[in-house]
Motif scaffolding. Structure first.
Motif, mmCIF file in Angstrom:
data_model
loop_
_atom_site.group_PDB
_atom_site.id
_atom_site.type_symbol
_atom_site.label_atom_id
_atom_site.label_comp_id
_atom_site.label_asym_id
_atom_site.label_seq_id
_atom_site.Cartn_x
_atom_site.Cartn_y
_atom_site.Cartn_z
ATOM 1 N N SER A 94 -5.880 -5.258 -53.941
ATOM 2 C CA SER A 94 -6.215 -3.915 -54.182
ATOM 3 C C SER A 94 -6.576 -3.307 -52.866
ATOM 4 N N ILE A 95 -7.482 -3.658 -52.229
ATOM 5 C CA ILE A 95 -7.696 -3.159 -50.745
ATOM 6 C C ILE A 95 -6.664 -3.037 -50.035
ATOM 7 N N ALA A 96 -5.617 -3.939 -50.042
ATOM 8 C CA ALA A 96 -4.385 -3.962 -49.075
ATOM 9 C C ALA A 96 -3.527 -3.025 -49.626
ATOM 10 N N LYS A 97 -3.252 -2.941 -50.981
ATOM 11 C CA LYS A 97 -2.439 -1.847 -51.453
ATOM 12 C C LYS A 97 -2.998 -0.406 -51.179
ATOM 13 N N MET A 98 -4.460 -0.323 -51.244
ATOM 14 C CA MET A 98 -4.911 1.112 -51.314
ATOM 15 C C MET A 98 -4.634 1.300 -49.533
ATOM 16 N N ASN A 99 -4.856 0.595 -48.916
ATOM 17 C CA ASN A 99 -4.845 0.870 -47.293
ATOM 18 C C ASN A 99 -3.620 1.289 -46.952
ATOM 19 N N ARG A 100 -2.358 0.839 -47.634
ATOM 20 C CA ARG A 100 -1.188 1.101 -47.386
ATOM 21 C C ARG A 100 -0.441 2.462 -47.825
ATOM 22 N N ARG A 101 -1.436 2.992 -48.603
ATOM 23 C CA ARG A 101 -1.162 4.499 -49.115
ATOM 24 C C ARG A 101 -1.085 5.531 -48.186
ATOM 25 N N PHE A 110 -21.285 4.397 -49.907
ATOM 26 C CA PHE A 110 -20.201 3.261 -49.906
ATOM 27 C C PHE A 110 -20.478 2.795 -51.573
ATOM 28 N N TYR A 111 -19.169 2.822 -52.199
ATOM 29 C CA TYR A 111 -19.348 2.376 -53.501
ATOM 30 C C TYR A 111 -18.820 1.161 -54.010
ATOM 31 N N GLY A 112 -18.349 0.319 -52.953
ATOM 32 C CA GLY A 112 -18.099 -1.218 -53.374
ATOM 33 C C GLY A 112 -16.728 -1.574 -53.947
ATOM 34 N N ALA A 113 -16.689 -2.926 -54.221
ATOM 35 C CA ALA A 113 -15.372 -3.294 -54.574
ATOM 36 C C ALA A 113 -15.111 -2.810 -55.854
ATOM 37 N N ALA A 114 -16.005 -2.754 -57.054
ATOM 38 C CA ALA A 114 -15.623 -2.067 -58.399
ATOM 39 C C ALA A 114 -14.829 -0.799 -58.275
ATOM 40 N N PHE A 115 -15.240 -0.130 -57.358
ATOM 41 C CA PHE A 115 -14.673 1.337 -56.889
ATOM 42 C C PHE A 115 -13.100 1.123 -56.261
ATOM 43 N N ALA A 116 -13.162 0.211 -55.550
ATOM 44 C CA ALA A 116 -11.839 0.174 -54.829
ATOM 45 C C ALA A 116 -10.715 -0.497 -55.769
ATOM 46 N N ASN A 117 -11.121 -1.286 -57.037
ATOM 47 C CA ASN A 117 -10.230 -1.687 -57.871
ATOM 48 C C ASN A 117 -9.871 -0.454 -58.679
ATOM 49 N N ASP A 118 -10.836 0.181 -59.141
ATOM 50 C CA ASP A 118 -10.615 1.475 -60.100
ATOM 51 C C ASP A 118 -9.613 2.493 -59.290
ATOM 52 N N CYS A 119 -10.011 2.692 -58.066
ATOM 53 C CA CYS A 119 -9.067 3.544 -57.286
ATOM 54 C C CYS A 119 -7.433 3.017 -57.261
ATOM 55 N N PHE A 120 -7.325 1.960 -57.256
ATOM 56 C CA PHE A 120 -5.829 1.376 -56.905
ATOM 57 C C PHE A 120 -5.373 1.375 -58.632
ATOM 58 N N LEU A 121 -6.230 1.264 -59.549
ATOM 59 C CA LEU A 121 -5.758 1.381 -60.951
ATOM 60 C C LEU A 121 -5.147 2.784 -61.293
ATOM 61 N N ASN A 180 -15.515 6.681 -49.389
ATOM 62 C CA ASN A 180 -16.293 5.964 -50.317
ATOM 63 C C ASN A 180 -16.239 4.468 -50.189
ATOM 64 N N PHE A 181 -15.105 4.061 -49.502
ATOM 65 C CA PHE A 181 -14.892 2.533 -49.450
ATOM 66 C C PHE A 181 -14.433 1.910 -48.163
ATOM 67 N N GLU A 182 -13.042 2.523 -47.843
ATOM 68 C CA GLU A 182 -12.420 1.796 -46.488
ATOM 69 C C GLU A 182 -13.084 1.924 -45.375
ATOM 70 N N GLN A 183 -13.883 3.083 -45.227
ATOM 71 C CA GLN A 183 -14.654 3.417 -43.808
ATOM 72 C C GLN A 183 -16.020 2.558 -43.837
ATOM 73 N N GLY A 184 -16.374 1.933 -45.021
ATOM 74 C CA GLY A 184 -17.507 1.200 -44.937
ATOM 75 C C GLY A 184 -17.465 -0.104 -45.241
ATOM 76 N N CYS A 185 -16.348 -0.615 -45.570
ATOM 77 C CA CYS A 185 -16.022 -2.209 -45.887
ATOM 78 C C CYS A 185 -15.972 -2.945 -44.682
ATOM 79 N N SER A 186 -16.789 -4.124 -44.401
ATOM 80 C CA SER A 186 -16.568 -4.890 -43.386
ATOM 81 C C SER A 186 -15.633 -5.979 -43.665
ATOM 82 N N LYS A 187 -15.048 -6.122 -44.650
ATOM 83 C CA LYS A 187 -14.060 -7.401 -45.267
ATOM 84 C C LYS A 187 -15.012 -8.656 -45.225
ATOM 85 N N ALA A 188 -16.275 -8.492 -45.891
ATOM 86 C CA ALA A 188 -17.050 -9.822 -45.874
ATOM 87 C C ALA A 188 -16.346 -10.414 -46.958
#
Length: 224
Positions: free
Chosen positions: A217-224, A163-174, A193-201
């Motif tokens: 960023s998470i919401a936009k990536m989840n809709r892809r 699980f790579y964390g929030a910094a990874f999620a933002n970079d994926c979106f960019l 590496n992010f969506e499957q492990g994020c518990s939305k804390a």
């Protein structure tokens, strides 16, 4: 002011606590306090024993580089953005970030943040222009300092192995927003590496010094 620091001389030595005392201006930052302690020719701890200079990192001292990330009174923060006037009581407890390997004192190895981007092959490939409607959010996401604070507070991030964390999620979106040839591959890496492990804390959003809207960023990536 009493300063209690968790020290460690090298990656292979045992950590230990060491305390110092000093008179510091209330409008001084923790970074300024550390700098003032190290400025003395002979650093002496609270017991009168000689102490090696405190190892810590800094660059801009304006909250723009992320180098001085550490744990201050139990909260991950940039040392240049925490001021003594805002600390309750007369004791400052300082520790290195715990989610990364300690190099020396408050200096840690955050290289895994970049290593995971390389491992996941998060690169643009063939470029295409982004949707102008995304410009504002892309600008905000691009402010990431790679300081590691979001990973430090994340209950799902342990060692960055899967699980790579929030910094990874933002970079994926960019990257996905500007890639013509690799959108699907980047989305797949994001899911693994992010969506499957994020518990939305969302503790990552609270602690981010740049106030990046990671949830968007998470919401936009989840809709892809």
């Amino acid at each position: 002011m009493r300063i209690k620091i968790l020290r460690q001389m090298s990656p292979v030595t045992e950590p230990y606590w060491q305390e110092f005392e000093g008179d510091f201006a209330k409008d001084q930052s923790v970074a300024g306090m550390l700098d003032e302690l190290n400025y003395k020719d002979d650093l002496i701890d609270i017991n009168g024993d000689p102490a090696p200079r405190i190892q810590w990192e800094c660059s801009c001292l304006q909250g723009m580089c992320g180098a001085c990330a550490m744990v201050i009174n139990g909260r991950p923060a940039l040392a240049c953005e925490v001021f003594l006037r805002d600390i309750k009581g007369d004791t400052v407890v300082i520790e290195p970030l715990k989610k990364f390997a300690t190099i020396s004192d408050l200096v840690v190895d955050r290289g895994i943040i970049h290593q995971n981007l390389k491992k996941a092959n998060v690169y643009i490939g063939e470029y295409e222009g982004a949707d102008p409607k995304e410009y504002d959010h892309m600008y905000a996401a691009g402010k990431c300092l790679k300081c590691g604070l979001c990973l430090e507070v994340c209950p799902n991030y342990l060692d960055g192995s899967s699980f790579y964390g929030a910094a990874f999620a933002n970079d994926c979106f960019l990257i996905a927003s500007r890639s013509k040839s690799r959108k699907k591959a980047i989305t797949k890496s994001y899911q693994k590496n992010f969506e499957q492990g994020c518990s939305k804390a969302l503790s990552c959003v609270d602690v981010c010094p740049m106030k990046i809207p990671t949830l968007a960023s998470i919401a936009k990536m989840n809709r892809r």
